[in-house]
Design an enzyme around this catalytic site. Structure first.
Site, mmCIF file in Angstrom:
data_model
loop_
_atom_site.group_PDB
_atom_site.id
_atom_site.type_symbol
_atom_site.label_atom_id
_atom_site.label_comp_id
_atom_site.label_asym_id
_atom_site.label_seq_id
_atom_site.Cartn_x
_atom_site.Cartn_y
_atom_site.Cartn_z
ATOM 1 N N ILE A 1 0.856 -1.198 0.000
ATOM 2 C CA ILE A 1 0.000 0.000 0.000
ATOM 3 C C ILE A 1 0.888 1.243 0.000
ATOM 4 C CG2 ILE A 1 -1.928 -1.074 1.247
ATOM 5 C CD1 ILE A 1 -0.867 0.433 3.792
ATOM 6 N N GLY B 1 7.908 12.396 -1.021
ATOM 7 C CA GLY B 1 6.565 12.034 -0.533
ATOM 8 C C GLY B 1 6.420 10.588 -0.109
ATOM 9 N N GLN B 2 7.539 9.829 -0.093
ATOM 10 C CA GLN B 2 7.414 8.393 0.211
ATOM 11 C C GLN B 2 8.492 7.896 1.186
ATOM 12 O OE1 GLN B 2 7.102 6.207 -3.600
ATOM 13 N NE2 GLN B 2 5.023 5.778 -2.905
ATOM 14 N N TYR C 1 7.227 4.485 2.431
ATOM 15 C CA TYR C 1 7.200 3.450 1.386
ATOM 16 C C TYR C 1 8.627 3.078 0.950
ATOM 17 C CZ TYR C 1 5.497 1.375 -3.065
ATOM 18 O OH TYR C 1 5.215 0.546 -4.135
HETATM 19 N N1 CAA Z 1 10.661 16.951 -6.440
HETATM 20 C C1 CAA Z 1 10.744 18.226 -5.988
HETATM 21 N N2 CAA Z 1 9.701 18.897 -5.493
HETATM 22 C C2 CAA Z 1 8.525 18.260 -5.469
HETATM 23 C C3 CAA Z 1 8.373 16.935 -5.933
HETATM 24 C C4 CAA Z 1 9.501 16.297 -6.445
HETATM 25 N N3 CAA Z 1 9.445 15.051 -6.924
HETATM 26 N N4 CAA Z 1 7.093 16.587 -5.770
HETATM 27 C C5 CAA Z 1 6.450 17.630 -5.218
HETATM 28 N N5 CAA Z 1 7.318 18.666 -5.052
HETATM 29 C C6 CAA Z 1 7.035 19.993 -4.528
HETATM 30 C C7 CAA Z 1 5.885 20.671 -5.220
HETATM 31 O O1 CAA Z 1 6.312 21.254 -6.431
HETATM 32 C C8 CAA Z 1 5.469 21.722 -4.190
HETATM 33 O O2 CAA Z 1 6.382 22.795 -4.239
HETATM 34 P P1 CAA Z 1 5.929 24.297 -3.863
HETATM 35 O O3 CAA Z 1 5.449 24.217 -2.445
HETATM 36 O O4 CAA Z 1 7.189 25.080 -4.034
HETATM 37 O O5 CAA Z 1 4.861 24.643 -4.847
HETATM 38 C C9 CAA Z 1 5.723 20.967 -2.904
HETATM 39 O O6 CAA Z 1 6.596 19.881 -3.195
HETATM 40 C C10 CAA Z 1 4.461 20.397 -2.311
HETATM 41 O O7 CAA Z 1 4.828 19.908 -1.078
HETATM 42 P P2 CAA Z 1 3.761 19.539 0.020
HETATM 43 O O8 CAA Z 1 4.450 19.053 1.235
HETATM 44 O O9 CAA Z 1 2.772 20.676 0.157
HETATM 45 O O10 CAA Z 1 3.101 18.295 -0.658
HETATM 46 P P3 CAA Z 1 1.609 17.928 -0.984
HETATM 47 O O11 CAA Z 1 0.899 17.735 0.306
HETATM 48 O O12 CAA Z 1 1.057 18.817 -2.024
HETATM 49 O O13 CAA Z 1 1.788 16.479 -1.669
HETATM 50 C C11 CAA Z 1 2.984 14.578 -2.478
HETATM 51 C C12 CAA Z 1 3.046 16.039 -2.050
HETATM 52 C C13 CAA Z 1 2.063 13.747 -1.602
HETATM 53 C C14 CAA Z 1 4.370 14.021 -2.367
HETATM 54 C C15 CAA Z 1 2.466 14.550 -3.932
HETATM 55 O O14 CAA Z 1 3.313 15.343 -4.700
HETATM 56 C C16 CAA Z 1 2.490 13.147 -4.529
HETATM 57 O O15 CAA Z 1 1.537 12.376 -4.391
HETATM 58 N N6 CAA Z 1 3.578 12.784 -5.220
HETATM 59 C C17 CAA Z 1 3.723 11.462 -5.851
HETATM 60 C C18 CAA Z 1 4.571 10.579 -5.013
HETATM 61 C C19 CAA Z 1 4.790 9.300 -5.754
HETATM 62 O O16 CAA Z 1 5.504 9.243 -6.752
HETATM 63 N N7 CAA Z 1 4.181 8.204 -5.291
HETATM 64 C C20 CAA Z 1 4.301 6.970 -5.961
HETATM 65 C C21 CAA Z 1 3.012 6.221 -5.828
HETATM 66 S S1 CAA Z 1 2.963 4.800 -6.872
HETATM 67 C C22 CAA Z 1 4.010 3.742 -6.145
HETATM 68 O O17 CAA Z 1 4.490 3.916 -5.083
HETATM 69 C C23 CAA Z 1 4.288 2.463 -6.918
HETATM 70 C C24 CAA Z 1 5.726 2.268 -7.081
HETATM 71 O O18 CAA Z 1 6.285 1.436 -6.389
HETATM 72 C C25 CAA Z 1 6.464 3.015 -8.103
#
Ligand code: CAA
Length: 246
Positions: free
Chosen positions: A90, A148-149, A152
């Site tokens: 998850i 964000g992980q 995970y």
């Molecule tokens: N690199 C740099 N900055 C990043 C970033 C990254 N990869 N991702 C987000 N940010 C930045 C945004 O641009 C934003 O910047 P500003 O504040 O300057 O505008 C800031 O981070 C947002 O930060 P918050 O703490 O406010 O984050 P949020 O609450 O909006 O949510 C998050 C952030 C939950 C991480 C969301 O971006 C997200 O869901 N990201 C995807 C994470 C991901 O790849 N998950 C994989 C799921 S699938 C999986 O896990 C399967 C597998 O095995 C591959």
């Protein structure tokens, strides 16, 4: 080929279903666990419609006692587990400074502690019978980290530490233990990532698209085959070139 009993945890999910199909296609008896009986029954019927008879067993892999009971029930129903795919997983994505203890624990319990919970009750039988195949389904994000992980990535990296230790301890018993680290595959889990974030991720994949579940299942079938007997402790990255560690 020898028909074996294969347990795929989380077999009803995107990658899990593909692994179930592949292993069944190789002639194995395939089993999976479930928590929601109604969802599980609908899934079982859809597999049956494809001609695949899956042995279903209720059990929460994040709970040690429930997992042990699940394995005993499964073994009584479908025979000893000879192939184990620790696939259940998850996400509870959040930047670390906003992450709750619950988000941390849910992910560590389901993705990493489940490897202990499910493998511990099957390992003695594999050692006694002198044959076994164990595969952990980890993630590219366990290898490279992911914004964000923290929960995970920590759990997924831990899964490979688990694999390489078990691989050493059980090599002389005909048991191989490997890890598969998928990149971003077009499953519900990945489709739940916000679209604009997902588009940026896809742009980083040299192959230029998300992966397909069958592209992961193919590798799992390879690693669990009779002839993969000298592959142990490996971590096979399948990610469209997204991360090329070595
Ligand atoms: N690199 C740099 N900055 C990043 C970033 C990254 N990869 N991702 C987000 N940010 C930045 C945004 O641009 C934003 O910047 P500003 O504040 O300057 O505008 C800031 O981070 C947002 O930060 P918050 O703490 O406010 O984050 P949020 O609450 O909006 O949510 C998050 C952030 C939950 C991480 C969301 O971006 C997200 O869901 N990201 C995807 C994470 C991901 O790849 N998950 C994989 C799921 S699938 C999986 O896990 C399967 C597998 O095995 C591959």
């Amino acid at each position: 080929m020898t028909q074996r009993t294969a347990l795929v945890t989380g077999g009803t999910g995107g990658i899990g279903s593909a692994i179930v199909r592949y292993l069944a296609g190789q002639g194995h008896r395939v089993a999976t666990n479930y928590r929601d009986p109604a969802k599980a029954e609908a899934w079982r019927k859809s597999m049956a419609a494809e001609g695949i008879d899956v042995c279903m067993v209720e059990g929460d892999v994040s709970d040690p006692a429930a997992s042990e009971a699940m394995i005993r029930t499964l073994e009584a129903k479908c025979g000893p587990v000879e192939i184990l795919i620790n696939n259940a997983g998850i996400t509870r994505d959040s930047t670390f400074h906003k992450m709750s203890y619950q988000q941390w624990m849910e992910v560590v319990n389901t993705n990493l502690n489940a490897c202990f919970n499910v493998t511990r009750p099957v390992i003695d039988g594999m050692r006694t019978r002198k044959w076994g195949r164990i595969v952990q389904i980890s993630s590219i994000n366990g290898q490279k980290g992911q914004y964000g992980q923290a929960n995970y990535a920590a759990a997924k990296a831990g899964m490979h530490g688990f694999s390489i230790s078990l691989a050493q301890e059980n090599a002389k018993f005909g048991i191989t233990v490997n890890t598969v680290s998928p990149g971003y595959v077009g499953t519900d889990m990945v489709m739940a990532v916000p679209e604009e974030v997902r588009e940026k991720i896809v742009a980083q994949i040299p192959v230029g698209r998300l992966g397909r579940p069958d592209e992961i299942a193919h590798a799992v079938a390879f690693l669990t085959g009779e002839q993969a007997s000298w592959i142990t402790g490996a971590n096979l990255a399948i990610n469209g070139g997204h991360y090329m560690g070595w």
